[in-house]
Design an enzyme around this catalytic site. Structure first.
Site, PDB file in Angstrom:
ATOM      1  N   GLU A  82       0.838  -1.227   0.000  1.00 58.43           N
ATOM      2  CA  GLU A  82       0.000   0.000   0.000  1.00 58.43           C
ATOM      3  C   GLU A  82       0.858   1.257   0.000  1.00 58.43           C
ATOM      4  OE1 GLU A  82      -2.847   0.439  -0.840  1.00 58.43           O
ATOM      5  OE2 GLU A  82      -3.358  -1.674  -0.791  1.00 58.43           O
TER       6      GLU A  82
HETATM    7  C1  LIG Z   1       2.939  -9.558   0.465  1.00 55.76           C
HETATM    8  C2  LIG Z   1       2.688  -8.464  -0.520  1.00 55.76           C
HETATM    9  C3  LIG Z   1       1.389  -8.157  -0.869  1.00 55.76           C
HETATM   10  C4  LIG Z   1       1.131  -7.162  -1.813  1.00 55.76           C
HETATM   11  N1  LIG Z   1      -0.167  -6.923  -2.226  1.00 55.76           N
HETATM   12  C5  LIG Z   1      -0.370  -6.133  -3.322  1.00 55.76           C
HETATM   13  C6  LIG Z   1      -1.670  -6.060  -3.922  1.00 55.76           C
HETATM   14  O1  LIG Z   1      -2.639  -6.664  -3.460  1.00 55.76           O
HETATM   15  N2  LIG Z   1      -1.799  -5.316  -5.046  1.00 55.76           N
HETATM   16  C7  LIG Z   1      -0.764  -4.634  -5.603  1.00 55.76           C
HETATM   17  O2  LIG Z   1      -0.960  -3.992  -6.632  1.00 55.76           O
HETATM   18  N3  LIG Z   1       0.475  -4.673  -5.040  1.00 55.76           N
HETATM   19  C8  LIG Z   1       0.687  -5.410  -3.922  1.00 55.76           C
HETATM   20  N4  LIG Z   1       1.940  -5.492  -3.364  1.00 55.76           N
HETATM   21  C9  LIG Z   1       3.029  -4.707  -3.940  1.00 55.76           C
HETATM   22  C10 LIG Z   1       3.472  -3.565  -3.036  1.00 55.76           C
HETATM   23  O3  LIG Z   1       2.482  -2.572  -2.990  1.00 55.76           O
HETATM   24  C11 LIG Z   1       4.823  -3.082  -3.559  1.00 55.76           C
HETATM   25  O4  LIG Z   1       5.772  -4.087  -3.259  1.00 55.76           O
HETATM   26  C12 LIG Z   1       5.220  -1.754  -2.936  1.00 55.76           C
HETATM   27  O5  LIG Z   1       4.376  -0.728  -3.383  1.00 55.76           O
HETATM   28  C13 LIG Z   1       6.682  -1.386  -3.254  1.00 55.76           C
HETATM   29  O6  LIG Z   1       6.959  -1.525  -4.608  1.00 55.76           O
HETATM   30  P1  LIG Z   1       8.240  -2.371  -5.060  1.00 55.76           P
HETATM   31  O7  LIG Z   1       8.183  -3.673  -4.380  1.00 55.76           O
HETATM   32  O8  LIG Z   1       8.308  -2.371  -6.544  1.00 55.76           O
HETATM   33  O9  LIG Z   1       9.462  -1.574  -4.466  1.00 55.76           O
HETATM   34  P2  LIG Z   1      10.175  -0.323  -5.164  1.00 55.76           P
HETATM   35  O10 LIG Z   1       9.147   0.626  -5.630  1.00 55.76           O
HETATM   36  O11 LIG Z   1      11.176  -0.801  -6.109  1.00 55.76           O
HETATM   37  O12 LIG Z   1      10.899   0.336  -3.906  1.00 55.76           O
HETATM   38  C14 LIG Z   1      12.189  -0.102  -3.452  1.00 55.76           C
HETATM   39  C15 LIG Z   1      12.679   0.907  -2.395  1.00 55.76           C
HETATM   40  O13 LIG Z   1      12.802   2.201  -3.003  1.00 55.76           O
HETATM   41  C16 LIG Z   1      12.030   3.156  -2.305  1.00 55.76           C
HETATM   42  N5  LIG Z   1      11.416   4.084  -3.231  1.00 55.76           N
HETATM   43  C17 LIG Z   1      10.864   3.821  -4.446  1.00 55.76           C
HETATM   44  N6  LIG Z   1      10.364   4.942  -4.969  1.00 55.76           N
HETATM   45  C18 LIG Z   1      10.598   5.939  -4.089  1.00 55.76           C
HETATM   46  C19 LIG Z   1      10.316   7.330  -4.052  1.00 55.76           C
HETATM   47  N7  LIG Z   1       9.667   7.936  -5.043  1.00 55.76           N
HETATM   48  N8  LIG Z   1      10.699   8.033  -2.962  1.00 55.76           N
HETATM   49  C20 LIG Z   1      11.359   7.452  -1.948  1.00 55.76           C
HETATM   50  N9  LIG Z   1      11.655   6.138  -1.925  1.00 55.76           N
HETATM   51  C21 LIG Z   1      11.269   5.398  -2.982  1.00 55.76           C
HETATM   52  C22 LIG Z   1      10.949   2.348  -1.562  1.00 55.76           C
HETATM   53  O14 LIG Z   1      10.488   3.035  -0.412  1.00 55.76           O
HETATM   54  C23 LIG Z   1      11.717   1.083  -1.219  1.00 55.76           C
HETATM   55  O15 LIG Z   1      12.464   1.284  -0.052  1.00 55.76           O
HETATM   56  C24 LIG Z   1       2.209  -6.439  -2.377  1.00 55.76           C
HETATM   57  C25 LIG Z   1       3.519  -6.729  -1.993  1.00 55.76           C
HETATM   58  C26 LIG Z   1       3.772  -7.745  -1.114  1.00 55.76           C
HETATM   59  C27 LIG Z   1       5.202  -8.082  -0.779  1.00 55.76           C
END
Ligand SMILES: Cc1cc2nc3c(=O)[nH]c(=O)nc-3n(C[C@H](O)[C@H](O)[C@H](O)COP(=O)(O)OP(=O)(O)OC[C@H]3O[C@@H](n4cnc5c(N)ncnc54)[C@H](O)[C@@H]3O)c2cc1C
Length: 592
Positions: A435
């Site tokens: 989220e």
């Molecule tokens: C168990 C689980 C359930 C989930 N359920 C859902 C779901 O139901 N539906 C859905 O659509 N998604 C879901 N997700 C996905 C989840 O919302 C994303 O994993 C999350 O939004 C982070 O995206 P990412 O994993 O690509 O990390 P990234 O976006 O690659 O982030 C990596 C790091 O970089 C930082 N970062 C990235 N961009 C910025 C920025 N602009 N400013 C500062 N820091 C930044 C982040 O804070 C993090 O520390 C789920 C994930 C998991 C693990």
């Protein structure tokens, strides 16, 4: 082994004496609600949480679900528990009676949902996602889609999901590349891969309604070219019966650190002819619509921090009352005493209890603002907009710390899975990530909710003014005077840091964002401290009126602890943000 017991007394206190339940029940549209009714709802929910959800929490963690050829079988007992959940009407509680819901206020759902999260966080995710999907459909879809899908989703016989994330699009939704093309009959064919989809595939409901973000042909690049589609697992005939299986499949299920009872699916749409989907609202406005769902989910994920911390605290307290170890400092007797008598174990437990109460009060207070905003209160809308990233970001970060503190109470056995304490720690860890990570919440807070607000800083200044006025009042009461001193200091820190953001946001955005997470924590601590001080003031009043309820004594103690042990961090966070942001960039990339 302890059992989860819903903290009903504190829930009732927050609902009735802080969040203003009676007033909320009197708002237009809430005629069915009353304080007495909510009391019996909480009692029944507590029985469900303890009797049905708690017993399957461990099997969900230890055994989890199985995925074979795209078919997911949930852990033993989950299907039956979900059926009972639906039959007993819990799913329908917060939704509009127009679609079969019970229309109860958000603040009531908050308390009930906390129980689902405390008893079994993995289970609670399923209705949470369905609830968010219902909100998005109810606000933005056509009447035809609402009539066709909402009654079954409100009842709970169909569940909902949220499909944003793709392998290359996580925090950055602008990178979404899933596609949708119009068929010509009003429907669309959706294709693409979505990852990490919570409860994306399972066996607990007849149908799964996926809300999927995708791009239409020739859509503009970035966030302005994303549309929202309703894509059912099984197509729905005009008479409401289920038709053929749609072209979507669960390609695999993730193996995770925690929430093993919640299937997290890789969803593949349109591998063959294309998955049939229906546009929600207008083309290219999908991200805005999805925010309706995300805002609902963000407050509810914040609530996961509360529920899981409460559960971890209860288990740790149970253990501390059983375990005998070591001589208690200052104890002259030779009696063997439990670890509850060690000052540091007391500190760990007090920390858990006090901070969990602060988080609970903030979450319910925020929900009360949602109810007031629904009734047309613009100030309440501004307040909930400001506080949504704080409820999500602060409470989840706290949840991780507090489940860790609770584990510490167990000593070595806390690290051993049999105890169960490790599960809360592992389960809580996802809450600061999904989220929108804490950084994304903090970006939202310093950007849209503060510096880029229509009148920059207006909502924060209104909140600071209200807290300051309260702190002045508390200072006049001898029993609250020391709380008031720390509260005032905390408010000053928040005010200084907010002004610093407003002054530097345009000229030094990287400096502001380097300190945005500390600022989010600062806001959480001060608002939490304010609400705990308010709670203490209520307790003092009740005791002065002659109440012999020792709950009020306890509340005064936990509020005093929060003021003495948490509010001082406000100054440190403000200093970290305003003075130290530049040092984040002190190391050139090649020296890392
Ligand atoms: C168990 C689980 C359930 C989930 N359920 C859902 C779901 O139901 N539906 C859905 O659509 N998604 C879901 N997700 C996905 C989840 O919302 C994303 O994993 C999350 O939004 C982070 O995206 P990412 O994993 O690509 O990390 P990234 O976006 O690659 O982030 C990596 C790091 O970089 C930082 N970062 C990235 N961009 C910025 C920025 N602009 N400013 C500062 N820091 C930044 C982040 O804070 C993090 O520390 C789920 C994930 C998991 C693990």
């Amino acid at each position: 082994m302890s059992t989860y017991i819903a903290p009903i007394r504190d829930m009732q206190f927050v609902l009735n004496e802080v969040a203003g339940l009676e007033e909320i029940c009197a708002l237009p549209g809430n005629e069915e609600c009353s304080v007495d009714l909510v009391e019996s709802i909480l009692d029944e929910a507590a029985k469900f949480a303890t009797g049905v959800l708690d017993p399957i929490n461990r099997v969900g963690d230890r055994v989890g679900h199985v995925c074979k050829d795209g078919v997911v079988t949930t852990a033993e007992g989950f299907k039956e528990a979900y059926q009972l959940f639906v039959e007993t009407g819990w799913n329908a509680m917060p939704f509009s009676p127009e679609y079969g819901g019970q229309g109860l206020p958000a603040v009531v759902s908050m308390a009930v949902n906390e129980m689902w999260k405390g008893a079994n966080m993995a289970f609670g995710l399923c209705p949470m996602l369905t609830g968010g999907a219902i909100e998005a459909i109810a606000h933005h879809a056509s009447e035809e889609l609402k009539q066709k899908y909402l009654p079954k989703m409100v009842e709970g016989v169909w569940t909902g999901t949220m499909n944003l994330t793709e392998p290359n699009a996580g925090s950055d939704l602008a990178a979404i590349s899933s596609k949708a093309k119009p068929v010509g009959d009003g429907s669309y064919l959706v294709s693409g891969t979505k990852i990490f989809i919570t409860w994306g595939e399972h066996d607990v409901a007849e149908n799964i309604i996926h809300l999927v973000l995708a791009r239409l042909p020739d859509a503009p690049p970035g966030l302005k070219g994303i549309s929202l589609f309703l894509v059912p697992k099984f197509l729905v005939n005009d008479d409401g019966s289920l038709g053929k299986r749609n072209d979507l499949i669960c390609a695999s299920i993730e193996h995770k650190l925690g929430i093993h009872g919640s299937p997290t699916a890789v969803m593949s749409y349109g591998e063959n002819e294309g998955a049939v989907g229906y546009l929600i609202g207008e083309e290219n406005k999908g991200v805005g619509y999805m925010f309706t769902m995300m805002n609902h989910a963000r407050v509810n994920v914040g609530l996961e921090g509360v529920g899981i911390a409460e559960r971890a605290y209860q288990h740790a307290l149970w253990y501390a009352r059983e375990r005998v170890q070591g001589k208690i400092v200052g104890d002259k007797s030779n009696d063997k005493k439990t670890i509850l008598h060690h000052p540091d174990v007391r500190r760990l437990l007090m920390d858990c209890k006090s901070r969990t109460e602060a988080m609970r009060t903030l979450a319910y207070y925020a929900a009360a603002q949602i109810d007031r905003a629904h009734a047309g209160d613009a100030a309440a809308q501004a307040r909930i907009d400001l506080l949504t990233p704080v409820v999500k970001g602060w409470s989840t970060e706290q949840g991780v710390e507090l489940t860790s503190n609770a584990l510490q109470v167990f000593g070595g056995v806390g690290f051993v899975e049999e105890t169960g304490a490790g599960q809360y720690y592992r389960d809580s860890r996802i809450t600061t990530i999904y989220e929108g990570t804490t950084a994304i919440q903090a970006n939202d807070l310093v950007g849209r909710k503060l510096a880029r607000e229509k009148v920059p800083g207006a909502a924060m200044k209104a909140l600071i003014a209200e807290m300051t006025a309260d702190a002045e009042t508390f200072a006049g009461n001898a029993q609250l005077a020391s709380i008031a001193v720390n509260l005032k200091n905390g408010i000053n820190s928040l005010s200084t840091a907010s002004d610093w953001i407003l002054a530097n946001y345009e000229s030094a955005p990287a400096d502001v964002h380097a300190g945005s997470v500390p600022f989010l924590k600062l806001t959480g601590i001060v608002v939490g401290g304010w609400l705990m001080a308010k709670s203490a003031a209520i307790a003092v009043k009740r005791l002065a009126e002659g109440s012999s309820d020792d709950f009020y004594q306890a509340k005064l103690a936990t509020a005093s602890y929060f003021a003495a042990h948490q509010l001082p961090f406000a100054a440190a966070y403000a200093a970290e943000m305003t003075g130290g942001a530049a040092s984040v960039f002190g190391l050139p990339e090649n020296l890392f």
